[in-house]
Design an enzyme around this catalytic site. Structure first.
Site: not given
Ligand code: ATP
Length: 324
Positions: A42-43, A61, A153
């Site tokens: 989402k973020f 990220k 979460d």
């Molecule tokens: P959410 O929508 O759950 O709040 P978010 O925007 O904070 O998520 P993350 O869940 O941290 O993002 O990462 C999104 C996606 O990226 C994960 O579901 C995973 O598939 C991939 N991902 C995240 N961290 C890693 C990593 N360290 N190595 C490889 N893939 C990753």
């Protein structure tokens, strides 16, 4: 503590309040070559990247942090991750911030989501396997809770396999994580309906036991492929959690051991004061004593329901991305 030469402990913050130095005068791209996309939330959008000086592979990220509020939230995520160092928790390596975005350099996890891996037709899922996953998940959660950090979460998408060949697990995404201060009541309105604890929905004080509810739901889904509180809409799901009624009546639980059911029953307890803590999980016979394992533990579990569970969640997550 995982501080690099540039990331010293901030002595002004006092005991326990450390701030990870986010680099503001450099760009992540100065030091890393950004490669293909690994995933999206989402973020954030996550890419594979290569460190120029060492050739090492990490994950980058990217999170938009234009508003001060978003910058604060990401700084919190960074600070909490920097406090944690455990084989079952994704590690933070480095961080960069410009006026528009924050980039976190993370340990790269290439094995995909646990739930996606275990529905592979070539893989035999058994209760013994589930015990080994739950032990790893609980080990990560225990490290967080011993450091007074709540994840808030815990859900299938946030449990990944380190590589494609094995089943070493890591908990990811500390975006909603918060510090637990026993004398400072904390209430939050966040989480994912199917996995969120009743005290979050009723906006009561949360504690590390709030994570243990989600651990119970994850265990229930792993063993049966069924989601205990799922309704036809988010409102109905949240209502089901609030009512707090669930059972093992479906035939999916026919071959599941009493130990496993007892373990889940001690976690899906509405009043968090009566819920099993992570330390108690490790004292629970189902998780701790190999000698109590019955033949049931080695029986192959059907993953047909789990496949449906995943198909639905993929569709839901896709829909959320479309809306946002
Ligand atoms: P959410 O929508 O759950 O709040 P978010 O925007 O904070 O998520 P993350 O869940 O941290 O993002 O990462 C999104 C996606 O990226 C994960 O579901 C995973 O598939 C991939 N991902 C995240 N961290 C890693 C990593 N360290 N190595 C490889 N893939 C990753």
């Amino acid at each position: 503590m995982r501080y690099t030469a540039n990331n010293q402990m901030d002595s002004d913050e006092g005991e326990g309040g450390m701030s990870f130095e986010v680099k503001k005068n450099e760009k992540a791209e100065d030091n890393y070559i950004v490669k293909e996309e690994l995933g999206k939330g989402k973020f954030g959008i996550v890419y594979r990247c290569e460190e120029k000086s060492t050739g090492k592979t990490w994950a980058a990220k990217y999170v938009k942090t234009i508003r001060a509020k978003d910058r604060e939230a990401v700084q919190r995520e960074i600070d909490l991750m920097a406090e944690l160092e455990h084989p079952s928790l994704m590690a933070l390596i480095d961080a960069y911030q410009s006026s528009r975005q924050t980039v976190m350099i993370l340990e790269c996890i290439t094995g995909g989501e646990l739930f996606e891996r275990i529905v592979d037709d070539k893989f035999d899922l058994t209760e013994s396997e589930v015990i080994s996953y739950m032990r790893q998940i609980c080990a990560g959660v225990q490290h967080m809770h011993h450091n007074n950090i709540m994840h808030l979460d815990l859900k299938p998408e946030n449990i990944m396999c380190v590589n494609r060949t094995g089943f070493q697990l890591k908990i990811i995404d500390f975006g909603l994580a918060r510090k637990y201060e026993p004398n400072n009541e904390l209430k939050v309105l966040c989480g994912t309906p199917e996995f969120v604890a009743p005290e979050v929905i009723s906006f009561d004080a949360i504690t590390p036991l709030t994570d243990m509810w989600s651990v119970g739901v994850i265990c229930y889904v792993l063993l049966s492929g069924l989601s205990p509180f799922l309704g036809d809409s988010d409102t109905e799901t949240l209502n089901n959690v609030t009512v707090g009624e669930w059972d093992f009546e479906d035939e999916a639980f026919d071959g599941i051991s009493n130990g496993a059911k007892e373990f889940i029953s001690s976690l899906l307890v509405k009043d968090q004061r009566d819920r099993m803590s992570v330390d108690e999980c490790f004292r629970h016979a189902w998780l701790s004593e190999i000698s109590t394992r019955t033949k049931a533990c080695e029986t192959k579990l059907s993953t047909a329901r789990l496949k449906k569970f995943l198909a639905r969640r993929r569709w839901q997550v896709g829909l959320i991305h479309l809306i946002l």
